[in-house]
Structures are given as structure tokens and as C-alpha cells.
Design a protein around this motif. Structure first.
Motif: not given
Ligand code: TQI
Ligand code: CA
Ligand code: ZN
Ligand code: ZN
Length: 172
Positions: A68-78
Motif C-alpha cells: 500500500g501507498f501511504y502519506n505520513g503516519s499510517h498506523g504502524d509507528g513508522e
């Protein structure tokens, strides 16, 4: 020389097929058909040297690997950090998560070395590297290796080096 993660985690060798799913593509500027193509090519480079196949599934529940492609914080602490810096990350076996920073200028077709953007990143190069992590490879000290921990922007590096091949073959 290649390395593995601590404890040498790997996918069970009883599995000859790993399924992957593109679960978050809306933040990507590249169309899904092109993404499919690039990831299929990246997986096939590893499948060519180990007794493991990779097939795409559209079913999230069946998937061993999710992309998946994500911006900024995306729920895994990284959290991702905007253009450049961290481009992508993948977790060790058998987690299967492979995340890409949606804020990169990803190049998926054509020649990244001819890109007009000086921050363009070749998607297939990063995908081949992250798949190495998904399979259990850590970083290599060999500069030509896909698993070497540096990739210059506007560079395409997609061919496995002998070091990558030895590393993955000694695991599977
Ligand atoms: N992402 C790092 C990487 O994939 C994340 C990371 C650091 C990591 N240490 C790790 C992941 C240990 C698993 C295990 O290496 S990155 C490159 C390279 C990155 C870096 O965005 O910095 C590539 C992504 F190797 F070129 F530097 C892709 Cl190809
Ligand atoms: Ca980034
Ligand atoms: Zn993540
Ligand atoms: Zn890495």
C-alpha cells in the motif's frame, strides 16, 4: 555479503506460492494497471532464483503480502516523511506488510535517469529491494547488490547480484 534478520525468519518452505494484494493504491499517482505490472516484474526477479511463486490476489484475506501507498503516519509507528528520506519499508517474514511513501515522485514506466524531476525514484528498484526484506534478507555490504542500503535517486537498479541470489537461495 548478505545478511538476514535476527533469528533468520523466513516463510515456511512448505509454501511454494505467496499471494500478494495491492490494498491501498488511491494515494498513488500511478494507475493500478501500471502498478500491477511493476510489482509482478519485481516479484518475478526473485521467483526466478528460488522455488517460490508470487501471484496477485484481489482478496485481502487471502493475501500473505499486502502492498500500500501511504502519506505520513499510517498506523504502524513508522510514519513516512515526505519527499525522499524514507521511500518505503517492509517487515520481516512472515508479517508481509510492504508500505510505500505516497509523497515520493515515483517513476513506474520509462527511464528514471531521463526524468525531469531531480527527486524521481524508480518504483521497480525499490520494490525489488523491499521484496528482499519481505523474504527475510537484511542489508548487504556488496555495493552492486539489490540489498545494499543505498539507492541514488534517478537510478534504476533491478537486477539481482550474485550476492542477493546466494542470500535468498541459502534461505529457501
Ligand atoms: N527504507 C529502508 C530500507 O528498506 C527501511 C529500513 C531500514 C529497513 N532498515 C531496515 C527495512 C531493515 C527492513 C530492514 O532499507 S528506505 C533503499 C536503499 C529504502 C532504501 O526507504 O530507506 C531502497 C527503500 F537500499 F536503496 F537504500 C528502498 Cl532500495
Ligand atoms: Ca519519504
Ligand atoms: Zn508502514
Ligand atoms: Zn533495505
Amino acid at each position: 555479503l548478505y545478511t538476514y534478520f535476527q533469528g533468520n525468519p523466513k516463510w515456511p518452505t512448505s509454501i511454494q506460492e505467496l499471494k500478494y494484494a495491492l490494498i491501498a493504491t488511491s494515494a498513488s499517482t500511478i494507475d493500478v494497471a501500471t502498478l500491477r505490472d511493476v510489482f509482478a516484474r519485481a516479484f518475478s526477479r526473485w521467483a526466478a532464483v528460488i522455488p517460490m511463486n508470487f501471484t496477485e490476489t484481489t482478496s485481502t484475506v487471502d493475501a500473505d503480502i499486502t502492498i500500500g501507498f501511504y502519506n505520513g503516519s499510517h498506523g504502524d509507528g513508522e510514519p513516512f516523511d515526505g519527499p525522499l528520506g524514507t521511500l518505503a519499508h517492509a517487515f520481516s517474514p512472515t508479517d508481509g506488510r510492504f508500505h510505500l511513501d505516497a509523497s515520493e515522485t515515483w517513476i513506474a514506466s520509462g527511464d528514471v535517469t531521463k526524468s525531469s524531476s531531480n527527486v524521481a525514484v524508480d518504483l521497480e528498484s525499490v520494490a525489488v529491494h523491499e521484496i528482499g526484506h519481505l523474504l527475510g534478507l537484511g542489508h548487504s555490504t556488496v555495493e552492486d547488490a539489490i540489498m545494499y542500503p543505498t539507492l541514488t535517486v534517478r537510478t534504476r537498479k533491478v537486477d539481482l547480484a550474485q550476492d542477493d541470489v546466494s542470500g535468498v537461495q541459502n534461505l529457501y
